[in-house]
Design an enzyme around this catalytic site. Structure first.
Site, PDB file in Angstrom:
ATOM      1  N   LYS A 110       1.017  -1.533   0.357  1.00 30.03           N
ATOM      2  CA  LYS A 110      -0.408  -0.442  -0.030  1.00 30.03           C
ATOM      3  C   LYS A 110       0.673   1.189  -0.392  1.00 30.03           C
ATOM      4  O   LYS A 110       0.629   2.099  -0.390  1.00 30.03           O
ATOM      5  CB  LYS A 110      -1.242  -0.490   1.527  1.00 30.03           C
ATOM      6  CG  LYS A 110      -2.076  -0.929   0.869  1.00 30.03           C
ATOM      7  CD  LYS A 110      -2.755  -1.298   2.267  1.00 30.03           C
ATOM      8  CE  LYS A 110      -4.635  -2.142   1.603  1.00 30.03           C
ATOM      9  NZ  LYS A 110      -5.433  -2.552   3.204  1.00 30.03           N
ATOM     10  N   LYS A 189      -6.486  -6.568 -12.851  1.00 26.19           N
ATOM     11  CA  LYS A 189      -7.463  -7.357 -11.856  1.00 26.19           C
ATOM     12  C   LYS A 189      -8.163  -6.729 -11.650  1.00 26.19           C
ATOM     13  O   LYS A 189      -8.162  -5.308 -11.824  1.00 26.19           O
ATOM     14  CB  LYS A 189      -6.622  -7.301 -10.576  1.00 26.19           C
ATOM     15  CG  LYS A 189      -7.665  -8.099  -9.300  1.00 26.19           C
ATOM     16  CD  LYS A 189      -6.397  -7.845  -8.167  1.00 26.19           C
ATOM     17  CE  LYS A 189      -7.544  -8.030  -6.567  1.00 26.19           C
ATOM     18  NZ  LYS A 189      -8.061  -7.288  -5.860  1.00 26.19           N
ATOM     19  N   LYS A 192     -10.944  -1.251  -7.575  1.00 27.68           N
ATOM     20  CA  LYS A 192     -11.546   0.001  -7.247  1.00 27.68           C
ATOM     21  C   LYS A 192     -10.795   1.126  -8.075  1.00 27.68           C
ATOM     22  O   LYS A 192     -10.948   2.624  -8.433  1.00 27.68           O
ATOM     23  CB  LYS A 192     -12.482   0.172  -5.647  1.00 27.68           C
ATOM     24  CG  LYS A 192     -13.536   0.290  -5.889  1.00 27.68           C
ATOM     25  CD  LYS A 192     -14.559  -0.110  -4.334  1.00 27.68           C
ATOM     26  CE  LYS A 192     -13.357  -1.035  -3.925  1.00 27.68           C
ATOM     27  NZ  LYS A 192     -13.883  -1.967  -2.735  1.00 27.68           N
TER      28      LYS A 192
HETATM   29  P1  ADP Z   1     -11.114  -3.602  -4.653  1.00 25.50           P
HETATM   30  O1  ADP Z   1      -9.443  -4.252  -5.195  1.00 25.50           O
HETATM   31  O2  ADP Z   1     -11.307  -2.923  -5.500  1.00 25.50           O
HETATM   32  O3  ADP Z   1     -10.419  -2.272  -3.397  1.00 25.50           O
HETATM   33  P2  ADP Z   1     -10.824  -5.322  -2.031  1.00 25.50           P
HETATM   34  O4  ADP Z   1      -9.559  -5.021  -1.798  1.00 25.50           O
HETATM   35  O5  ADP Z   1     -11.740  -4.109  -1.133  1.00 25.50           O
HETATM   36  O6  ADP Z   1     -11.147  -5.361  -3.910  1.00 25.50           O
HETATM   37  O7  ADP Z   1     -11.730  -6.705  -2.067  1.00 25.50           O
HETATM   38  C1  ADP Z   1     -12.581  -7.245  -1.573  1.00 25.50           C
HETATM   39  C2  ADP Z   1     -12.900  -8.941  -1.475  1.00 25.50           C
HETATM   40  O8  ADP Z   1     -13.273  -9.311  -3.033  1.00 25.50           O
HETATM   41  C3  ADP Z   1     -11.293  -9.333  -0.951  1.00 25.50           C
HETATM   42  O9  ADP Z   1     -11.692 -10.701  -0.671  1.00 25.50           O
HETATM   43  C4  ADP Z   1     -11.274 -10.057  -2.189  1.00 25.50           C
HETATM   44  O10 ADP Z   1     -10.367 -10.798  -2.824  1.00 25.50           O
HETATM   45  C5  ADP Z   1     -11.836  -9.799  -3.489  1.00 25.50           C
HETATM   46  N1  ADP Z   1     -11.797  -8.870  -4.588  1.00 25.50           N
HETATM   47  C6  ADP Z   1     -11.589  -7.659  -4.971  1.00 25.50           C
HETATM   48  N2  ADP Z   1     -11.627  -7.876  -6.658  1.00 25.50           N
HETATM   49  C7  ADP Z   1     -11.350  -9.003  -7.341  1.00 25.50           C
HETATM   50  C8  ADP Z   1     -11.282  -9.747  -7.930  1.00 25.50           C
HETATM   51  N3  ADP Z   1     -10.567  -9.302  -9.125  1.00 25.50           N
HETATM   52  N4  ADP Z   1     -11.113 -10.976  -8.373  1.00 25.50           N
HETATM   53  C9  ADP Z   1     -11.437 -11.604  -7.569  1.00 25.50           C
HETATM   54  N5  ADP Z   1     -11.871 -11.068  -6.397  1.00 25.50           N
HETATM   55  C10 ADP Z   1     -11.741 -10.331  -5.938  1.00 25.50           C
END
Ligand code: ADP
Ligand code: TRP
Length: 321
Positions: A110, A189, A192
Site C-alpha cells: 500500500k 485485476k 476499485k
Molecule cells: P478492490 O481491489 O476493488 O479494492 P477489495 O480489496 O476491497 O477490492 O476486495 C474485497 C474482497 O473482494 C477481497 O476478499 C478480494 O479478494 C475480493 N476481490 C476483489 N477484487 C477481486 C478480483 N478482481 N477477483 C477476485 N476477487 C476479488
C-alpha cells in the site's frame, strides 16, 4: 462453526468482489454461524472523505442484503458500532512484536502504491486480529491477499494465550477463494483502485458499454483465437452455462468470430445474472430505515459476544479494578 469476515466500505461493490468473496460469504450462511461486518475503522487508514465513509457503508450493506444476506440468521454490522474491538486491539498490540507487523506485505504494497504510511495502516493487522479473535471465530473466508493477516492473527492469539492462559480461540483454518482473479475491463485485476470495474447494480446501459469496451487482442475476425488468454472469455466463464461456454470455446478456436459478438452475449448474460437482485437493491435504496435497522440489530448481537471476550481478556491481563 463461527465464520467471520470483514468488508471494507470503499465504494459500491463490483463483480470481482462478488465472484471473489461475496458469493462465498453468502453460500456459507446455509451451514454456519456467520458474522460479517463493514470494516469502517479499517477504511479510515486511507483517509476517505467523511461523507464517503457513511455512504459506502450503506451501499455495501444494501448490496449484501440485495444479493441474499440472511438478515435473520447472519450477524451483519458496522465495525465501529462495537468500539470494544478497539480496546481489545490495544491489549493485543501489547503482545504483538514490531517485527511481525514489519513483515506484512500488504502494508509495504500500500505504501509502494502511494498511500501515506500512517500508524493506523501499520497497525491494521492488529485491528484485523482483534476483529477475528473478539468474536471467537473459527473460519475466516478471505481472498489470497489476506492470507498473511490470518497468519498474523493466529500468531497473536497464540502469544496472548501463552502469556495469559487459554482465553482466545485460534482460528484453525482459512479458506482461500477458489475463483481465479476476475479481470477488469482493461485486463488487469478488477479493482476499485484501477477504475476498471463493472458494478453489479450500475445501470444496465453502462454495464453493456463497459463490456463492449473490454480490452482484447487484435486478432482478425476470421482467425482462431485463444479463449484462455481472453478477458471476455474469463468473464463469460462466471455467468455462462457449461454448454454455452463449450460452444463459445469452439467458436473462439475455429475462427470466424468477432469479439464484439461474444461481448454482446456476455453483456446479456451478466445483466440477466444480477437482474433478480436489482429490484431488491432499488427497493432498499428507498428504505434506508430498514437498512439502518439491520445494522443496528447486528451491532447489538455482535456487541454481546465482543463484550464477553473483552471482559475475559481485561481480567486476564490484570485490568481488574
Ligand atoms: P478492490 O481491489 O476493488 O479494492 P477489495 O480489496 O476491497 O477490492 O476486495 C474485497 C474482497 O473482494 C477481497 O476478499 C478480494 O479478494 C475480493 N476481490 C476483489 N477484487 C477481486 C478480483 N478482481 N477477483 C477476485 N476477487 C476479488
Ligand atoms: N483486511 C480485509 C480486506 O481488506 C478486511 C477485514 C478487516 C477483514 N477485518 C477483517 C477480513 C477480519 C477478515 C476478517 O479485505
Amino acid at each position: 462453526m463461527r465464520v467471520l469476515s470483514g468488508i471494507q466500505p470503499s465504494g459500491r461493490l463490483h463483480i470481482g468482489n462478488f465472484f471473489g468473496a461475496m458469493r462465498q460469504h453468502l453460500k456459507l450462511q446455509a451451514d454456519h454461524d456467520c458474522f460479517y461486518f463493514i470494516a469502517d475503522y479499517h477504511a479510515l487508514t486511507s483517509n476517505p472523505s467523511p461523507a464517503d465513509v457513511a455512504k459506502h457503508t450503506l451501499d455495501v450493506t444494501m448490496d449484501y442484503i440485495a444479493l441474499g444476506l440472511n438478515t435473520e440468521k447472519t450477524v451483519f454490522w458496522r465495525q465501529s458500532n462495537v468500539p470494544e474491538v478497539t480496546e481489545f486491539t490495544w491489549l493485543l498490540s501489547c503482545v504483538t512484536p514490531m517485527g511481525l507487523l514489519q513483515r506484512c506485505t500488504s502494508f509495504k504494497d500500500k505504501v509502494a502504491q502511494g498511500m501515506s504510511p500512517n500508524h493506523g495502516l501499520f497497525a491494521y493487522p492488529v485491528l484485523q486480529a482483534a476483529d477475528i479473535l473478539i468474536y471467537n471465530s473459527n473460519l475466516v473466508p478471505v481472498g489470497a491477499d489476506q492470507k498473511q493477516h490470518i497468519e498474523v492473527t493466529r500468531d497473536i492469539a497464540i502469544r496472548f494465550n501463552n502469556a495469559y492462559g487459554e482465553i482466545l480461540t485460534v482460528p484453525k483454518e482459512y479458506i482461500i477463494e477458489s475463483v481465479a482473479v476476475v479481470p477488469g475491463t482493461d485486463g488487469r485485476k478488477m479493482s476499485k483502485s484501477y477504475g476498471n470495474t463493472i458494478e453489479m447494480f450500475e445501470p444496465e446501459k453502462t454495464v453493456k458499454k463497459k463490456i463492449m469496451r473490454i480490452v482484447t487482442d487484435s486478432t482478425p475476425v476470421e482467425k482462431p483465437k485463444d479463449p484462455d488468454k481472453c478477458n471476455v472469455f474469463a468473464l463469460l466463464k462466471l455467468v455462462a452455462s457449461t454448454d454455452e461456454l463449450a460452444q463459445w470455446e469452439n467458436r473462439y478456436r475455429s475462427g470466424g468470430m468477432g469479439y464484439s459478438e461474444v461481448k454482446k452475449r456476455l453483456a446479456e448474460l451478466m445483466i440477466d445474472y444480477f437482474k433478480p437482485f436489482r429490484e431488491k437493491r432499488t427497493e432498499l435504496e428507498n428504505n434506508a430505515d430498514y437498512v439502518k435497522k439491520v445494522l443496528a440489530a447486528g451491532a447489538e448481537r455482535a456487541k454481546s459476544v465482543a463484550a464477553k471476550t473483552l471482559a475475559k481478556a481485561r481480567y486476564a491481563v490484570g485490568l481488574r479494578g
